[in-house]
Write a protein that holds these residues in place. Structure first.
Motif, PDB file in Angstrom:
ATOM      1  N   MET A  98     -18.990  12.450  12.543  1.00 28.93           N
ATOM      2  CA  MET A  98     -18.146  11.607  11.400  1.00 28.93           C
ATOM      3  C   MET A  98     -16.852  11.115  12.195  1.00 28.93           C
ATOM      4  O   MET A  98     -16.413  12.023  12.709  1.00 28.93           O
ATOM      5  CB  MET A  98     -17.824  12.297  10.251  1.00 28.93           C
ATOM      6  N   GLN A  99     -16.694   9.731  12.031  1.00 22.79           N
ATOM      7  CA  GLN A  99     -15.565   9.283  12.921  1.00 22.79           C
ATOM      8  C   GLN A  99     -14.486   8.998  11.651  1.00 22.79           C
ATOM      9  O   GLN A  99     -14.888   8.284  10.909  1.00 22.79           O
ATOM     10  CB  GLN A  99     -15.968   8.064  13.883  1.00 22.79           C
ATOM     11  N   HIS A 100     -13.255   9.194  11.848  1.00 18.08           N
ATOM     12  CA  HIS A 100     -12.287   8.675  11.015  1.00 18.08           C
ATOM     13  C   HIS A 100     -11.209   7.669  11.569  1.00 18.08           C
ATOM     14  O   HIS A 100     -10.750   7.984  12.622  1.00 18.08           O
ATOM     15  CB  HIS A 100     -11.410   9.891  10.436  1.00 18.08           C
ATOM     16  N   LYS A 101     -10.980   6.600  10.741  1.00 17.30           N
ATOM     17  CA  LYS A 101     -10.048   5.585  11.471  1.00 17.30           C
ATOM     18  C   LYS A 101      -9.072   5.182  10.322  1.00 17.30           C
ATOM     19  O   LYS A 101      -9.582   5.041   9.039  1.00 17.30           O
ATOM     20  CB  LYS A 101     -10.617   4.320  11.808  1.00 17.30           C
ATOM     21  N   VAL A 102      -7.794   5.179  10.406  1.00 18.96           N
ATOM     22  CA  VAL A 102      -6.841   4.693   9.556  1.00 18.96           C
ATOM     23  C   VAL A 102      -6.390   3.388  10.124  1.00 18.96           C
ATOM     24  O   VAL A 102      -6.050   3.021  10.932  1.00 18.96           O
ATOM     25  CB  VAL A 102      -5.532   5.738   9.643  1.00 18.96           C
ATOM     26  N   THR A 103      -6.295   2.624   8.952  1.00 20.37           N
ATOM     27  CA  THR A 103      -5.866   1.054   9.265  1.00 20.37           C
ATOM     28  C   THR A 103      -4.450   0.986   8.245  1.00 20.37           C
ATOM     29  O   THR A 103      -4.466   1.459   7.009  1.00 20.37           O
ATOM     30  CB  THR A 103      -6.673   0.237   8.571  1.00 20.37           C
ATOM     31  N   TRP A 104      -3.280   0.431   9.105  1.00 21.87           N
ATOM     32  CA  TRP A 104      -2.133   0.137   8.107  1.00 21.87           C
ATOM     33  C   TRP A 104      -2.019  -1.162   7.905  1.00 21.87           C
ATOM     34  O   TRP A 104      -2.459  -1.993   8.674  1.00 21.87           O
ATOM     35  CB  TRP A 104      -1.032   0.574   9.302  1.00 21.87           C
ATOM     36  N   HIS A 105      -1.817  -1.309   6.612  1.00 22.05           N
ATOM     37  CA  HIS A 105      -1.418  -2.725   6.118  1.00 22.05           C
ATOM     38  C   HIS A 105       0.055  -2.990   5.544  1.00 22.05           C
ATOM     39  O   HIS A 105       0.682  -2.135   5.082  1.00 22.05           O
ATOM     40  CB  HIS A 105      -2.278  -2.855   4.688  1.00 22.05           C
ATOM     41  N   ASP A 106       0.417  -4.310   5.988  1.00 22.39           N
ATOM     42  CA  ASP A 106       1.616  -4.440   5.590  1.00 22.39           C
ATOM     43  C   ASP A 106       1.665  -5.267   4.197  1.00 22.39           C
ATOM     44  O   ASP A 106       0.729  -6.195   3.980  1.00 22.39           O
ATOM     45  CB  ASP A 106       2.359  -5.742   6.593  1.00 22.39           C
ATOM     46  N   VAL A 107       2.537  -5.091   3.188  1.00 24.39           N
ATOM     47  CA  VAL A 107       2.236  -5.283   1.962  1.00 24.39           C
ATOM     48  C   VAL A 107       3.767  -5.914   1.538  1.00 24.39           C
ATOM     49  O   VAL A 107       4.791  -5.260   1.764  1.00 24.39           O
ATOM     50  CB  VAL A 107       1.931  -4.625   0.914  1.00 24.39           C
ATOM     51  N   VAL A 108       3.825  -7.158   0.949  1.00 19.55           N
ATOM     52  CA  VAL A 108       5.299  -7.875   0.483  1.00 19.55           C
ATOM     53  C   VAL A 108       4.977  -7.826  -1.004  1.00 19.55           C
ATOM     54  O   VAL A 108       4.245  -8.364  -1.568  1.00 19.55           O
ATOM     55  CB  VAL A 108       5.671  -8.907   1.286  1.00 19.55           C
ATOM     56  N   VAL A 109       6.291  -7.543  -1.753  1.00 24.16           N
ATOM     57  CA  VAL A 109       6.341  -7.871  -3.125  1.00 24.16           C
ATOM     58  C   VAL A 109       7.547  -8.463  -3.502  1.00 24.16           C
ATOM     59  O   VAL A 109       8.596  -8.275  -2.824  1.00 24.16           O
ATOM     60  CB  VAL A 109       6.131  -6.548  -3.797  1.00 24.16           C
ATOM     61  N   TRP A 110       7.371  -9.598  -4.389  1.00 22.50           N
ATOM     62  CA  TRP A 110       8.489 -10.337  -4.808  1.00 22.50           C
ATOM     63  C   TRP A 110       8.704 -10.126  -6.356  1.00 22.50           C
ATOM     64  O   TRP A 110       8.196  -9.792  -6.990  1.00 22.50           O
ATOM     65  CB  TRP A 110       7.970 -11.745  -4.433  1.00 22.50           C
ATOM     66  N   GLY A 111      10.097 -10.528  -6.553  1.00 22.22           N
ATOM     67  CA  GLY A 111      10.691 -10.748  -7.999  1.00 22.22           C
ATOM     68  C   GLY A 111      10.446  -9.631  -8.848  1.00 22.22           C
ATOM     69  O   GLY A 111      11.126  -8.574  -8.242  1.00 22.22           O
ATOM     70  N   LYS A 112      10.285  -9.734  -9.940  1.00 21.41           N
ATOM     71  CA  LYS A 112      10.357  -8.838 -10.943  1.00 21.41           C
ATOM     72  C   LYS A 112       9.558  -7.316 -10.654  1.00 21.41           C
ATOM     73  O   LYS A 112       9.885  -6.258 -10.886  1.00 21.41           O
ATOM     74  CB  LYS A 112       9.714  -9.212 -12.224  1.00 21.41           C
ATOM     75  N   LEU A 113       8.313  -7.789 -10.181  1.00 14.26           N
ATOM     76  CA  LEU A 113       7.460  -6.594  -9.684  1.00 14.26           C
ATOM     77  C   LEU A 113       8.197  -5.860  -8.377  1.00 14.26           C
ATOM     78  O   LEU A 113       7.891  -4.577  -8.688  1.00 14.26           O
ATOM     79  CB  LEU A 113       6.212  -7.432  -9.198  1.00 14.26           C
ATOM     80  N   ALA A 114       8.817  -6.447  -7.638  1.00  9.90           N
ATOM     81  CA  ALA A 114       9.549  -5.778  -6.462  1.00  9.90           C
ATOM     82  C   ALA A 114      10.702  -4.988  -7.299  1.00  9.90           C
ATOM     83  O   ALA A 114      11.093  -3.872  -6.922  1.00  9.90           O
ATOM     84  CB  ALA A 114      10.121  -6.569  -5.457  1.00  9.90           C
ATOM     85  N   GLU A 115      11.321  -5.312  -8.118  1.00  8.18           N
ATOM     86  CA  GLU A 115      12.500  -4.713  -8.825  1.00  8.18           C
ATOM     87  C   GLU A 115      12.008  -3.291  -9.580  1.00  8.18           C
ATOM     88  O   GLU A 115      12.693  -2.449  -9.836  1.00  8.18           O
ATOM     89  CB  GLU A 115      13.073  -5.515  -9.977  1.00  8.18           C
ATOM     90  N   THR A 116      10.553  -3.373  -9.948  1.00  2.00           N
ATOM     91  CA  THR A 116      10.017  -2.412 -10.715  1.00  2.00           C
ATOM     92  C   THR A 116       9.691  -1.078  -9.858  1.00  2.00           C
ATOM     93  O   THR A 116       9.456   0.013 -10.315  1.00  2.00           O
ATOM     94  CB  THR A 116       8.847  -2.645 -11.710  1.00  2.00           C
ATOM     95  N   ILE A 117       9.432  -1.393  -8.648  1.00  2.00           N
ATOM     96  CA  ILE A 117       9.007  -0.378  -7.946  1.00  2.00           C
ATOM     97  C   ILE A 117       9.816   0.672  -7.098  1.00  2.00           C
ATOM     98  O   ILE A 117       9.385   1.826  -6.805  1.00  2.00           O
ATOM     99  CB  ILE A 117       8.090  -0.737  -6.537  1.00  2.00           C
ATOM    100  N   GLU A 118      11.165   0.407  -7.251  1.00  2.00           N
ATOM    101  CA  GLU A 118      12.274   1.237  -6.622  1.00  2.00           C
ATOM    102  C   GLU A 118      12.152   2.493  -6.927  1.00  2.00           C
ATOM    103  O   GLU A 118      12.269   3.484  -5.932  1.00  2.00           O
ATOM    104  CB  GLU A 118      13.634   0.905  -6.716  1.00  2.00           C
ATOM    105  N   ASN A 119      11.968   3.150  -8.010  1.00  2.00           N
ATOM    106  CA  ASN A 119      12.023   4.483  -8.335  1.00  2.00           C
ATOM    107  C   ASN A 119      10.597   4.961  -8.981  1.00  2.00           C
ATOM    108  O   ASN A 119      10.280   5.939  -9.472  1.00  2.00           O
ATOM    109  CB  ASN A 119      12.998   4.720  -9.697  1.00  2.00           C
ATOM    110  N   VAL A 120       9.473   4.169  -8.822  1.00  2.00           N
ATOM    111  CA  VAL A 120       8.309   4.711  -9.022  1.00  2.00           C
ATOM    112  C   VAL A 120       7.296   4.845  -7.837  1.00  2.00           C
ATOM    113  O   VAL A 120       6.483   5.797  -8.110  1.00  2.00           O
ATOM    114  CB  VAL A 120       7.536   3.506  -9.706  1.00  2.00           C
TER     115      VAL A 120
END
Length: 109
Positions: A46-68
């Motif tokens: 069994m081989q395991h590989k981790v892939t890293w993804h960059d995600v950008v969030v804008w506006g109201k949705l970005a404001e809601t994630i700070e404490n969540v």
């Protein structure tokens, strides 16, 4: 619908969200999301590989994630994949691929 550009990823945040306020007042958040992939090699191991993804969030949705959302949060991200380029300070062209989150859900809660 003739074409569609939408990605759905489920993974874990590798760092706390980086949240900033732009000069025009819009909030922007950047996330690093890790996803796993498992497969068998030719020897049956069994081989395991981790892939890293960059995600950008804008506006109201970005404001809601700070404490969540925090490092290690189990997250679902949905949105289009964006490709862009820019010239660095040396004049070399740099290529960026990121997911622009339209939906973000904390799966820990």
């Amino acid at each position: 619908m003739k074409t569609q550009n939408e990605v759905q990823l489920i993974g874990y945040l590798g760092i706390d969200p980086i949240i900033s306020k732009l000069a025009n007042g819009i909030t922007k958040a950047r996330l690093r999301l890790a996803t796993d992939r498992y497969r068998m090699d030719n020897a049956g191991n069994m081989q395991h590989k981790v892939t890293w993804h960059d995600v950008v969030v804008w506006g109201k949705l970005a404001e809601t994630i700070e404490n969540v959302f925090i490092k290690g949060s189990h997250v679902l991200v949905k949105g289009p994949m964006i490709h862009r380029t820019y010239a660095d300070t040396s004049g070399h062209t740099r290529y960026i691929t990121e997911v622009e989150a339209a939906l973000l859900m904390n799966l820990d809660r």
